[in-house]
Design a protein around this motif. Structure first.
Motif, PDB file in Angstrom:
ATOM      1  N   ASP A 270      24.387 -44.701 -15.492  1.00 55.77           N
ATOM      2  CA  ASP A 270      24.969 -46.548 -16.542  1.00 55.77           C
ATOM      3  C   ASP A 270      23.979 -46.913 -17.412  1.00 55.77           C
ATOM      4  O   ASP A 270      23.609 -47.278 -17.847  1.00 55.77           O
ATOM      5  N   ARG A 271      22.723 -47.116 -16.526  1.00 55.02           N
ATOM      6  CA  ARG A 271      21.873 -47.718 -16.774  1.00 55.02           C
ATOM      7  C   ARG A 271      20.961 -47.416 -17.820  1.00 55.02           C
ATOM      8  O   ARG A 271      20.946 -48.041 -18.962  1.00 55.02           O
ATOM      9  N   LEU A 272      20.553 -46.119 -17.789  1.00 55.22           N
ATOM     10  CA  LEU A 272      20.271 -45.536 -18.718  1.00 55.22           C
ATOM     11  C   LEU A 272      21.063 -45.408 -20.091  1.00 55.22           C
ATOM     12  O   LEU A 272      20.201 -45.231 -21.311  1.00 55.22           O
TER      13      LEU A 272
ATOM     14  N   LEU B 161      20.242 -43.839 -23.160  1.00 57.06           N
ATOM     15  CA  LEU B 161      20.248 -42.085 -23.289  1.00 57.06           C
ATOM     16  C   LEU B 161      22.133 -41.987 -23.170  1.00 57.06           C
ATOM     17  O   LEU B 161      22.158 -41.669 -22.113  1.00 57.06           O
ATOM     18  N   ASP B 162      22.500 -41.677 -24.225  1.00 53.32           N
ATOM     19  CA  ASP B 162      24.087 -41.656 -24.494  1.00 53.32           C
ATOM     20  C   ASP B 162      25.015 -40.729 -24.175  1.00 53.32           C
ATOM     21  O   ASP B 162      25.171 -40.600 -23.908  1.00 53.32           O
ATOM     22  N   GLY B 163      23.498 -39.528 -23.593  1.00 54.36           N
ATOM     23  CA  GLY B 163      24.174 -38.242 -23.302  1.00 54.36           C
ATOM     24  C   GLY B 163      23.929 -37.650 -22.326  1.00 54.36           C
ATOM     25  O   GLY B 163      24.502 -36.767 -21.453  1.00 54.36           O
ATOM     26  N   VAL B 164      24.351 -38.814 -21.079  1.00 51.79           N
ATOM     27  CA  VAL B 164      24.053 -38.977 -19.568  1.00 51.79           C
ATOM     28  C   VAL B 164      25.218 -39.150 -19.158  1.00 51.79           C
ATOM     29  O   VAL B 164      26.075 -40.288 -19.720  1.00 51.79           O
TER      30      VAL B 164
ATOM     31  N   THR C  91      24.988 -36.051 -12.001  1.00 55.69           N
ATOM     32  CA  THR C  91      24.769 -35.885 -13.894  1.00 55.69           C
ATOM     33  C   THR C  91      24.271 -35.029 -14.413  1.00 55.69           C
ATOM     34  O   THR C  91      23.354 -33.510 -14.121  1.00 55.69           O
ATOM     35  N   ARG C  92      25.013 -35.053 -15.438  1.00 55.22           N
ATOM     36  CA  ARG C  92      24.536 -34.185 -16.485  1.00 55.22           C
ATOM     37  C   ARG C  92      23.526 -34.542 -17.480  1.00 55.22           C
ATOM     38  O   ARG C  92      24.458 -35.888 -18.639  1.00 55.22           O
TER      39      ARG C  92
END
Length: 432
Positions: free
Chosen positions: A151-153, A159-162, A183-184
């Motif tokens: 969530d922090r990323l 980093l929208d892809g996580v 996580t992915r």
């Protein structure tokens, strides 16, 4: 020219899946005689090859010396995983350095990832690139912090892809129920690491760099223009880059004091056919939350390529297939009947902080090492940053060069026993 009477013979590549399937594994001649260059690079892995490519593209005369074969070390033996960010997570980076510096370090990690992807595309490097990397929590209490980090990323680091995976979604994604969530990261991925190294070598040569195999550097003689002495000749250059990582062997004392070589091991099964789709249907790479990490992926032929287990003695285990298979079966007991076609080991280098050791040691001498398991991105990027610094743009190089670095305690004689004790403790903690 005739061969030098003291010419070295390059050791062959490790008996890996990568060496067996490498595209265009051409031989390159040893150095024969005395040469002059703008830059001499010692080490034919990702750092050296990337630096050679970027320097040659900038018009520098580059000579690269590799003791064995191009990609012979960790660059041609690793798990092939390309991660986001740095080896340490953003919470740790913020605790150590503050928010602004942590963001700068994370952004450099993202630039490193983008550099690898750009090099693959720009130079048409055939290395079986695939998007996607899953991180799996091997303890239940690790799941919530992992999700909070995701969530922090997204929120603070762009980093929208996580995305988060609960236990059921993770089991469906990786074909095993031994993990508790994860996580992915759709922006990360994996590749055939030796083919990536060989592709960088071809691109560097096309740009004008000269690459020599079977040419170990015996010593670096200081001077206004340092001279690198080898068994078959010398290279005198304005600038020297030491890019040997875990294979320094005492060549450069300051780097040697800050990085520690450790061994890691990988196997590859037979092609698994339809079973592969039941294991990792999305074909992502996977790594877990252990300190002594397990990491794996399916290759283009549907083989399970699984890495696990580290040792800290000088030699490899005698039966590598059995050694790594025991780790794989903890994750995939259903592969007990799968034949193991390849098993190999290699040496990487870690630092005390698990952040890279990148320095301008003195005028005309650069070093980069200690990628601590994240070398596909960071080693490649380090070569680019050093090329930028040599050309006069030190902005990005300075961010990494300013990272504090502690020497391993005990010097060359006692630091290895200290590491064994520490790593044994962390391995025990993984199991408890």
């Amino acid at each position: 020219m005739t061969a030098h009477p003291q010419a070295s013979r390059a050791s062959p590549h490790a008996p890996s899946l990568y060496a067996a399937t490498a595209r265009d594994p051409r031989d390159r001649p040893a150095l024969d005689g005395d040469r002059n260059a703008d830059v001499c690079i010692i080490g034919g892995g990702y750092t050296g090859l990337s630096a050679a490519l970027h320097l040659a593209e900038a018009g520098r005369r580059v000579v690269l010396l590799e003791a064995n074969r191009i990609g012979w070390g960790a660059s041609g033996r690793n798990g092939g995983q390309l991660h986001s960010g740095q080896r340490q997570d953003v919470d740790t980076l913020e605790a150590w350095f503050g928010r602004d510096r942590a963001r700068a370090l994370f952004d450099l990690g993202e630039a490193a990832k983008a550099t690898v992807k750009d090099l693959i595309a720009r130079h048409a490097i055939a290395c079986d690139w695939r998007d996607g990397l899953i991180h799996a929590a091997h303890k239940r209490r690790y799941v919530e912090p992992m999700w909070r980090q995701a969530d922090r990323l997204r929120r603070d680091y762009g980093l929208d892809g996580v995305t988060e995976l609960d236990a059921a979604a993770l089991a469906a994604a990786i074909g095993t129920g031994v993990y508790f969530g994860g996580t992915r990261d759709a922006t990360a991925g994996h590749l055939q690491p030796l083919d990536f190294a060989l592709g960088l070598a071809r691109a560097a040569e096309t740009a004008g760099a000269t690459l020599h195999e079977a040419t170990p550097a015996l010593r670096i003689e200081p001077g206004a223009r340092p001279r690198i002495v080898t068994p078959t000749g010398t290279v005198t250059a304005d600038v020297v880059l030491v890019a040997c990582n875990g294979y320094l062997a005492g060549l450069e004392a300051e780097t040697d004091a800050h990085v520690m070589p450790i061994h890691n091991y990988v196997l590859a099964t037979e092609p698994l056919g339809a079973r592969a789709d039941r294991l990792i249907p999305g074909r992502e790479a996977v790594s877990d939350s252990r300190f002594v990490v397990h990491y794996w992926r399916l290759d283009a032929a549907g083989r399970m390529v699984f890495g696990g287990g580290e040792t800290y003695r000088r030699d490899f285990p005698q039966d590598l297939k059995t050694f790594v298979r025991s780790h794989m079966l903890k994750v995939y007991p259903q592969l007990a009947d799968a034949a193991i076609d390849f098993a190999w080991g290699g040496t990487l280098a870690v630092t005390m902080s698990r952040l890279p050791f990148i320095r301008r040691l003195k005028p005309g001498l650069y070093t980069a090492a200690g990628y601590s398991g994240q070398g596909v991105s960071l080693a490649t990027f380090a070569g680019r940053l050093i090329a930028e610094a040599i050309a006069g743009d030190t902005a990005r190089f300075d961010v990494l060069a300013a990272l504090p670095a502690r020497r391993f305690p005990g010097g060359r004689l006692l630091r290895h026993p200290s590491l064994v004790l520490a790593m044994t403790w962390y391995a025990l903690r993984d199991r408890l």
